[in-house]
Structure formats: C-alpha cells, structure tokens
Design an enzyme around this catalytic site. Sequence first.
Site, PDB file in Angstrom:
ATOM      1  N   ARG A  62       0.814  -1.221   0.000  1.00 47.71           N
ATOM      2  CA  ARG A  62       0.000   0.000   0.000  1.00 47.71           C
ATOM      3  C   ARG A  62       0.845   1.267   0.000  1.00 47.71           C
ATOM      4  NH1 ARG A  62      -2.429   0.115   4.486  1.00 47.71           N
ATOM      5  NH2 ARG A  62      -3.389  -1.932   4.543  1.00 47.71           N
ATOM      6  N   TYR A 116     -14.366  21.766 -12.885  1.00 42.34           N
ATOM      7  CA  TYR A 116     -14.723  20.476 -13.456  1.00 42.34           C
ATOM      8  C   TYR A 116     -15.973  19.953 -12.737  1.00 42.34           C
ATOM      9  CZ  TYR A 116     -13.775  15.512 -14.605  1.00 42.34           C
ATOM     10  OH  TYR A 116     -13.844  14.215 -15.033  1.00 42.34           O
ATOM     11  N   ASP A 188      -6.565  22.614  -9.625  1.00 37.25           N
ATOM     12  CA  ASP A 188      -6.641  21.531 -10.604  1.00 37.25           C
ATOM     13  C   ASP A 188      -5.854  22.021 -11.823  1.00 37.25           C
ATOM     14  OD1 ASP A 188      -7.329  19.848 -12.707  1.00 37.25           O
ATOM     15  OD2 ASP A 188      -9.361  19.509 -11.961  1.00 37.25           O
ATOM     16  N   LYS A 213      -5.017  12.295 -18.391  1.00 43.72           N
ATOM     17  CA  LYS A 213      -5.012  13.144 -19.581  1.00 43.72           C
ATOM     18  C   LYS A 213      -3.625  13.173 -20.219  1.00 43.72           C
ATOM     19  CE  LYS A 213      -9.233  13.696 -18.313  1.00 43.72           C
ATOM     20  NZ  LYS A 213      -9.701  14.670 -17.363  1.00 43.72           N
TER      21      LYS A 213
HETATM   22  C1  LIG Z   1     -10.722  14.612 -16.387  1.00 44.40           C
HETATM   23  C2  LIG Z   1     -10.524  15.678 -15.385  1.00 44.40           C
HETATM   24  C3  LIG Z   1     -10.433  15.381 -14.032  1.00 44.40           C
HETATM   25  C4  LIG Z   1     -10.686  14.005 -13.484  1.00 44.40           C
HETATM   26  O1  LIG Z   1      -9.777  13.073 -13.885  1.00 44.40           O
HETATM   27  P1  LIG Z   1     -10.099  11.501 -13.924  1.00 44.40           P
HETATM   28  O2  LIG Z   1      -8.729  10.946 -14.019  1.00 44.40           O
HETATM   29  O3  LIG Z   1     -10.945  11.290 -15.132  1.00 44.40           O
HETATM   30  O4  LIG Z   1     -10.803  11.144 -12.661  1.00 44.40           O
HETATM   31  C5  LIG Z   1     -10.198  16.413 -13.157  1.00 44.40           C
HETATM   32  N1  LIG Z   1     -10.061  17.673 -13.588  1.00 44.40           N
HETATM   33  C6  LIG Z   1     -10.147  17.995 -14.881  1.00 44.40           C
HETATM   34  C7  LIG Z   1      -9.989  19.419 -15.277  1.00 44.40           C
HETATM   35  C8  LIG Z   1     -10.391  17.016 -15.820  1.00 44.40           C
HETATM   36  O5  LIG Z   1     -10.523  17.352 -17.106  1.00 44.40           O
END
Ligand SMILES: *Cc1c(COP(=O)(O)O)cnc(C)c1O
Length: 402
Positions: A62, A116, A188, A213
């Site tokens: 973990r 988001y 973010d 992403k």
């Molecule tokens: C896709 C996304 C997330 C979430 O990511 P996941 O890996 O799909 O959970 C968070 N913030 C933004 C701006 C995103 O585009």
Amino acid sequence: MTKKSDTHGSNTRLVTGGRRREWTGPVVNPPVWRASTHLYEDIAAKDEGGKHNEDGRFFYGRRGAPTQWALAEALTELEPGAHGTVLYPSGVAAIAGALLAVLKPGDVLLVTDNAYEPSRVMANGLLKRMGVDCRFFDPLDVDGFADRFCDKTKAVLFENPGSLTMEVCDIPALAAIARERSAVSLIDNTWASPLGFHALDHGCDIAIMSLTKHVGGHSDLMMGSASAGERWYRRLRQTAQALGQVVSPDDAALAARGLRTMGLRLERSTATALEIARWLEHREDVAHVLCPFLPGAPGYELWQRDFSGGCGLFSFVLKGSDEAARTRLIDTLDLFGIGFSWGGFESLALPFDPASIRSETPWPPEGWQSGDRLGIRLSIGLEDASDLIADLARGFAAMEQG
Ligand SMILES: *Cc1c(COP(=O)(O)O)cnc(C)c1O
C-alpha cells in the site's frame, strides 16, 4: 542540497525523472514491481522499515514500490517548489484526497464557478454531508474575491483555465488573497500540467492533476496526482494512506512511459490546436473561440504572462442556438471521437452548455448574444492539422445543410 534536476529544462526532467539506478537496475525503465508483501531479512529490518514512512522504503504494497516511487519522483521534479507527490487511482480521487486532507467539519471551501463538474458535485454532495460548507466564486472577479471569505474559509479550489469555457484567471492575485486569509490554495492543474503552469511558484499550495489526460496520453489508464511543499505533502500522504489509496504498478509504469514524451506531444497538439482555432475564428457560423493561447482570445494576456505552454484542449461556441445543427456537425466528424476525457493521441469532440451547471457566472457571459451559447469542446490529438480541419469543414457543411 541542490538537486541535479534544478539546473535542467523541463524536457530533460521528463526524460531523467525518477530513474534512480537503485530502482531501474541496469535497464532504462523501473521494472513493474507487483507486490503486496515486502519481505524483510529479519525482525530488526522489519522494525526499522516501519519507522520511516517515505517513498523509497520498502514496507508493504500500500505504500508502493519502486515503480510508483519513480513516477511520483518524476512528477515532483517537474513542479518547482514541490517536496513530494502522492498518486491516486484517478484525477477525481486526487481532488477528493486533497480536499479531505485540508478540510474538517465546520470549515468553508471556496470553489471556482467553472470547476470540473465532478469537483462541483463533490463540493455540493460529499463535502456538504461531512459538514463542510461550499461556496462558489467568479474566478474573473478579483476585486470581489476577498469578500467571499469568512472566518471559517479554510481552502480554495482553483482551476485554470476553467473547465469547458476556458476562462484564465489571475492566480497570483487570487492565491495571494487566499494566503492573506490563511486559506490553503488548491489548483486543478490538469490542463497546463507543470510544463505549462508552475502552480506552486504562482502561489498555490497543492497542485492536482488528472494523469489520465496528458501524462498517460494514450487513453488507456486512469490516475491522478497531488504535489505540494513539505507541510501539505505530509498531510496529503497521511490522508491517502488513511483512505487506503494506492495505484497499480502496471498503471504507474504506463503513466511513466507517457510522461517521457509528454513535452513533445503537448507541443505538437498545442500547435495543431492553434492552427484549428485560427481557422475557426474566421468562420461566420462560429461566435467565439475559447482558446487561451489564441492571440486576442479571452484570457490571452494572462495566459501569456503566467503560462509557458498550452495543450490541445479548447472550445468554441456556435452562432445561434440550434442544437440539432450542432449534433449534425459532431455526428458527421470522422477523425474526432465523441467521448469524455481528453489529452490522448486521438482527437475528440464534445458538446457542452454549462448554463445549468454554474451558479455565480451567467452563461452565455454578459455582452454576448443570448443565442450564442452552444459549445463544442475539442481535444486535439496528434493527427495532421490539415486532416482535422478537413474533417471539421465536412461537419460544418453538414450543419449548414440542415
Ligand atoms: C478529467 C478531469 C479530471 C478528473 O480526472 P479523472 O482521471 O478522469 O478522474 C479532473 N479535472 C479535470 C480538469 C479534468 O478534465
């Protein structure tokens, strides 16, 4: 101590990050260490292992193993001011993990109105149920921002540029206000990644990314990260461990592989996106191109001041509000997939209309024609720009034909 990487450019860091000899052995990439149990030589070694809770110390699955440690270290090296990085099984898990690390019942959280959508859902649902009051703010209203704070405001969640609508906000000014009020700034930073925006250098305390992403980059894995200076890194780590958050070594190896080429991919997709944005800008049927790195577009000046790069994700808004026409456009596209997520090597198109999501900022924004509200978000991949433009031209032709 000056890290060797402090003197290197970001593309060099992408290549060298986390590749410690003790983790890679004689090969280039850290092997995939599939492990729950870590075995000790003897009881003294087990007792010693338990004392040091840090990456690089074998203990139990973990807490990760070299495959995960190497990825976390590579991400830390990309983020100036970061002491460490915690990995999460998705970007949403990273946002949740970071918010839970800084908030407690009775606290107030400020969330940017263009966050988001799942962040918004989390703020209005899970966090409210835990006794955290969430309030939204207009990220472009720097003057009004200080008034949003109360004695209980403990954290602010930024996103820059904003999801879907791509507003660029003045993070240094907003984060300075948050710091004056002793609130923690979380951001973010998925869109720009540390290659395009140094979140901690610009006043934020915790930089969050969906690695799904750009870092993964191949639409085949889900992961998230949060990087911070020493104080908040410790808290993030404790909280993630308390929640049992762990990422698989197979996914960590894939993410590390994606990371090595992220600089090149972002450069290429940004250049193609700019070409497409310029093409869209001159169309009669397009009302607004929402692309921070398009000269003259909303947010361009702040983008130029604060960012060192972009990515292939941007939006545009059609003239008029004919939803069927927008559907015809998107359905006609061949090279653009229809789907969530972004940052992969393949291009995607997604319709949006944020009017029902936002509470503090009107959609369409003040000063726009009221009919200009139907958006399309494009994630530009690595295809040839001329092919993508030809595909879009076919979509627009289908839209006009009715
Ligand atoms: C896709 C996304 C997330 C979430 O990511 P996941 O890996 O799909 O959970 C968070 N913030 C933004 C701006 C995103 O585009």
